[in-house]
Design a protein around this motif. Structure first.
Motif, PDB file in Angstrom:
ATOM      1  N   ASP A  16     -53.102  -2.503  -0.479  1.00 38.19           N
ATOM      2  CA  ASP A  16     -52.951  -3.944  -0.707  1.00 38.19           C
ATOM      3  C   ASP A  16     -53.542  -4.357  -2.051  1.00 38.19           C
ATOM      4  O   ASP A  16     -52.996  -5.236  -2.732  1.00 38.19           O
ATOM      5  CB  ASP A  16     -53.561  -4.747   0.435  1.00 38.19           C
ATOM      6  CG  ASP A  16     -52.720  -4.679   1.708  1.00 38.19           C
ATOM      7  OD1 ASP A  16     -51.536  -4.266   1.638  1.00 38.19           O
ATOM      8  OD2 ASP A  16     -53.242  -5.043   2.773  1.00 38.19           O
ATOM      9  N   CYS A  17     -54.640  -3.731  -2.446  1.00 32.11           N
ATOM     10  CA  CYS A  17     -55.225  -4.016  -3.764  1.00 32.11           C
ATOM     11  C   CYS A  17     -54.314  -3.529  -4.887  1.00 32.11           C
ATOM     12  O   CYS A  17     -54.161  -4.207  -5.903  1.00 32.11           O
ATOM     13  CB  CYS A  17     -56.599  -3.358  -3.896  1.00 32.11           C
ATOM     14  SG  CYS A  17     -57.926  -4.217  -3.041  1.00 32.11           S
ATOM     15  N   GLU A  18     -53.711  -2.381  -4.699  1.00 32.65           N
ATOM     16  CA  GLU A  18     -52.779  -1.845  -5.707  1.00 32.65           C
ATOM     17  C   GLU A  18     -51.599  -2.783  -5.877  1.00 32.65           C
ATOM     18  O   GLU A  18     -51.180  -3.082  -6.996  1.00 32.65           O
ATOM     19  CB  GLU A  18     -52.298  -0.452  -5.301  1.00 32.65           C
ATOM     20  CG  GLU A  18     -51.473   0.246  -6.362  1.00 32.65           C
ATOM     21  CD  GLU A  18     -52.277   0.688  -7.569  1.00 32.65           C
ATOM     22  OE1 GLU A  18     -51.923   0.267  -8.693  1.00 32.65           O
ATOM     23  OE2 GLU A  18     -53.235   1.442  -7.401  1.00 32.65           O
ATOM     24  N   ALA A  73     -62.464  -9.785  -1.926  1.00 39.39           N
ATOM     25  CA  ALA A  73     -61.917 -10.768  -0.977  1.00 39.39           C
ATOM     26  C   ALA A  73     -62.175 -12.183  -1.463  1.00 39.39           C
ATOM     27  O   ALA A  73     -61.291 -13.046  -1.406  1.00 39.39           O
ATOM     28  CB  ALA A  73     -62.525 -10.553   0.405  1.00 39.39           C
ATOM     29  N   GLU A  74     -63.374 -12.420  -1.955  1.00 38.01           N
ATOM     30  CA  GLU A  74     -63.738 -13.741  -2.464  1.00 38.01           C
ATOM     31  C   GLU A  74     -62.871 -14.126  -3.670  1.00 38.01           C
ATOM     32  O   GLU A  74     -62.379 -15.251  -3.760  1.00 38.01           O
ATOM     33  CB  GLU A  74     -65.218 -13.726  -2.865  1.00 38.01           C
ATOM     34  CG  GLU A  74     -65.730 -15.021  -3.412  1.00 38.01           C
ATOM     35  CD  GLU A  74     -67.188 -14.881  -3.832  1.00 38.01           C
ATOM     36  OE1 GLU A  74     -67.459 -14.996  -5.046  1.00 38.01           O
ATOM     37  OE2 GLU A  74     -68.038 -14.634  -2.959  1.00 38.01           O
ATOM     38  N   GLN A  75     -62.674 -13.174  -4.570  1.00 37.59           N
ATOM     39  CA  GLN A  75     -61.886 -13.447  -5.777  1.00 37.59           C
ATOM     40  C   GLN A  75     -60.411 -13.689  -5.441  1.00 37.59           C
ATOM     41  O   GLN A  75     -59.810 -14.656  -5.904  1.00 37.59           O
ATOM     42  CB  GLN A  75     -62.009 -12.280  -6.774  1.00 37.59           C
ATOM     43  CG  GLN A  75     -63.415 -12.019  -7.269  1.00 37.59           C
ATOM     44  CD  GLN A  75     -64.043 -13.227  -7.922  1.00 37.59           C
ATOM     45  OE1 GLN A  75     -63.512 -13.776  -8.883  1.00 37.59           O
ATOM     46  NE2 GLN A  75     -65.175 -13.657  -7.389  1.00 37.59           N
ATOM     47  N   CYS A  76     -59.835 -12.810  -4.640  1.00 36.06           N
ATOM     48  CA  CYS A  76     -58.406 -12.923  -4.317  1.00 36.06           C
ATOM     49  C   CYS A  76     -58.115 -14.127  -3.419  1.00 36.06           C
ATOM     50  O   CYS A  76     -57.076 -14.764  -3.558  1.00 36.06           O
ATOM     51  CB  CYS A  76     -57.902 -11.632  -3.681  1.00 36.06           C
ATOM     52  SG  CYS A  76     -57.824 -10.257  -4.860  1.00 36.06           S
ATOM     53  N   ALA A  77     -59.035 -14.438  -2.517  1.00 41.17           N
ATOM     54  CA  ALA A  77     -58.828 -15.577  -1.618  1.00 41.17           C
ATOM     55  C   ALA A  77     -58.746 -16.902  -2.372  1.00 41.17           C
ATOM     56  O   ALA A  77     -58.190 -17.874  -1.866  1.00 41.17           O
ATOM     57  CB  ALA A  77     -59.940 -15.631  -0.577  1.00 41.17           C
ATOM     58  N   ALA A  78     -59.270 -16.929  -3.577  1.00 37.82           N
ATOM     59  CA  ALA A  78     -59.243 -18.158  -4.382  1.00 37.82           C
ATOM     60  C   ALA A  78     -57.851 -18.445  -4.945  1.00 37.82           C
ATOM     61  O   ALA A  78     -57.613 -19.541  -5.461  1.00 37.82           O
ATOM     62  CB  ALA A  78     -60.254 -18.061  -5.521  1.00 37.82           C
ATOM     63  N   HIS A  83     -49.652 -12.319  -2.026  1.00 38.86           N
ATOM     64  CA  HIS A  83     -50.222 -10.981  -2.192  1.00 38.86           C
ATOM     65  C   HIS A  83     -51.745 -11.033  -2.338  1.00 38.86           C
ATOM     66  O   HIS A  83     -52.439 -10.136  -1.869  1.00 38.86           O
ATOM     67  CB  HIS A  83     -49.589 -10.230  -3.370  1.00 38.86           C
ATOM     68  CG  HIS A  83     -49.737 -10.918  -4.682  1.00 38.86           C
ATOM     69  ND1 HIS A  83     -48.778 -11.796  -5.161  1.00 38.86           N
ATOM     70  CD2 HIS A  83     -50.706 -10.886  -5.605  1.00 38.86           C
ATOM     71  CE1 HIS A  83     -49.167 -12.250  -6.331  1.00 38.86           C
ATOM     72  NE2 HIS A  83     -50.336 -11.719  -6.625  1.00 38.86           N
ATOM     73  N   CYS A  84     -52.272 -12.088  -2.938  1.00 42.16           N
ATOM     74  CA  CYS A  84     -53.727 -12.237  -3.059  1.00 42.16           C
ATOM     75  C   CYS A  84     -54.358 -12.522  -1.704  1.00 42.16           C
ATOM     76  O   CYS A  84     -55.422 -11.984  -1.382  1.00 42.16           O
ATOM     77  CB  CYS A  84     -54.079 -13.336  -4.052  1.00 42.16           C
ATOM     78  SG  CYS A  84     -53.802 -12.898  -5.776  1.00 42.16           S
ATOM     79  N   GLN A  85     -53.706 -13.352  -0.911  1.00 42.47           N
ATOM     80  CA  GLN A  85     -54.225 -13.667   0.417  1.00 42.47           C
ATOM     81  C   GLN A  85     -54.217 -12.429   1.316  1.00 42.47           C
ATOM     82  O   GLN A  85     -55.165 -12.186   2.062  1.00 42.47           O
ATOM     83  CB  GLN A  85     -53.423 -14.798   1.057  1.00 42.47           C
ATOM     84  CG  GLN A  85     -53.607 -16.141   0.371  1.00 42.47           C
ATOM     85  CD  GLN A  85     -55.046 -16.624   0.418  1.00 42.47           C
ATOM     86  OE1 GLN A  85     -55.696 -16.574   1.453  1.00 42.47           O
ATOM     87  NE2 GLN A  85     -55.552 -17.088  -0.710  1.00 42.47           N
ATOM     88  N   LYS A  86     -53.156 -11.643   1.224  1.00 36.46           N
ATOM     89  CA  LYS A  86     -53.058 -10.404   2.000  1.00 36.46           C
ATOM     90  C   LYS A  86     -54.133  -9.418   1.555  1.00 36.46           C
ATOM     91  O   LYS A  86     -54.756  -8.752   2.378  1.00 36.46           O
ATOM     92  CB  LYS A  86     -51.666  -9.797   1.837  1.00 36.46           C
ATOM     93  CG  LYS A  86     -51.428  -8.583   2.689  1.00 36.46           C
ATOM     94  CD  LYS A  86     -49.996  -8.098   2.555  1.00 36.46           C
ATOM     95  CE  LYS A  86     -49.787  -6.871   3.424  1.00 36.46           C
ATOM     96  NZ  LYS A  86     -48.449  -6.326   3.292  1.00 36.46           N
ATOM     97  N   CYS A  87     -54.345  -9.340   0.264  1.00 38.98           N
ATOM     98  CA  CYS A  87     -55.373  -8.465  -0.290  1.00 38.98           C
ATOM     99  C   CYS A  87     -56.751  -8.899   0.216  1.00 38.98           C
ATOM    100  O   CYS A  87     -57.550  -8.065   0.659  1.00 38.98           O
ATOM    101  CB  CYS A  87     -55.318  -8.495  -1.815  1.00 38.98           C
ATOM    102  SG  CYS A  87     -56.482  -7.377  -2.619  1.00 38.98           S
ATOM    103  N   ALA A  88     -57.023 -10.172   0.167  1.00 37.01           N
ATOM    104  CA  ALA A  88     -58.315 -10.689   0.620  1.00 37.01           C
ATOM    105  C   ALA A  88     -58.549 -10.363   2.090  1.00 37.01           C
ATOM    106  O   ALA A  88     -59.648  -9.963   2.485  1.00 37.01           O
ATOM    107  CB  ALA A  88     -58.391 -12.198   0.388  1.00 37.01           C
ATOM    108  N   GLU A  89     -57.503 -10.494   2.896  1.00 28.28           N
ATOM    109  CA  GLU A  89     -57.617 -10.186   4.324  1.00 28.28           C
ATOM    110  C   GLU A  89     -57.937  -8.701   4.543  1.00 28.28           C
ATOM    111  O   GLU A  89     -58.809  -8.354   5.343  1.00 28.28           O
ATOM    112  CB  GLU A  89     -56.300 -10.553   5.021  1.00 28.28           C
ATOM    113  CG  GLU A  89     -56.302 -10.304   6.505  1.00 28.28           C
ATOM    114  CD  GLU A  89     -54.957 -10.661   7.149  1.00 28.28           C
ATOM    115  OE1 GLU A  89     -54.604  -9.976   8.127  1.00 28.28           O
ATOM    116  OE2 GLU A  89     -54.282 -11.589   6.676  1.00 28.28           O
TER     117      GLU A  89
END
Length: 107
Positions: A16-18, A73-78, A83-89
């Motif tokens: 997910d990060c990739e 998670a904190e960075q992507c959730a912002a 794709h950022c929300q999925k990564c944060a999760e």
């Protein structure tokens, strides 16, 4: 001790990060995303490998992985991107699994 759930969480987080990193190329970011994704996917890879081989440093890998995953998670959730929300999760789940394993190993 079976660490498969943690290994699976690391691998999911890594992919997910990739994906997030790929989607963020060329986009403006007001924080450390996508840079955190690079750090996160690298430590998730190392952590999964360490757990798979039963490294004597597994607890330390898990602690560092949890710390980096929480930051990512904190960075992507912002960001509002899907794709950022999925990564944060995935990062939050991985951090949770890694903390749990690190505590089990230390006990």
């Amino acid at each position: 001790m079976n660490y498969q759930e943690c290994i699976d969480a690391c691998l999911k987080c890594m992919t997910d990060c990739e994906y997030c990193l790929e989607k963020m190329i060329g986009k403006n970011s007001h924080n450390d995303c996508p840079h955190c994704c690079r750090e996160c996917l690298d430590i998730c890879d190392l952590c999964a490998k360490a757990l798979a081989r039963g490294s004597k440093y597994s607890a330390q890998y898990c602690e560092l992985c949890a710390e980096i995953c929480e930051w990512c998670a904190e960075q992507c959730a912002a960001h509002d991107h899907e794709h950022c929300q999925k990564c944060a999760e995935s990062c939050r789940k991985c951090a949770e699994e890694c903390r749990e394993v690190a505590m089990k190993i230390a006990a």
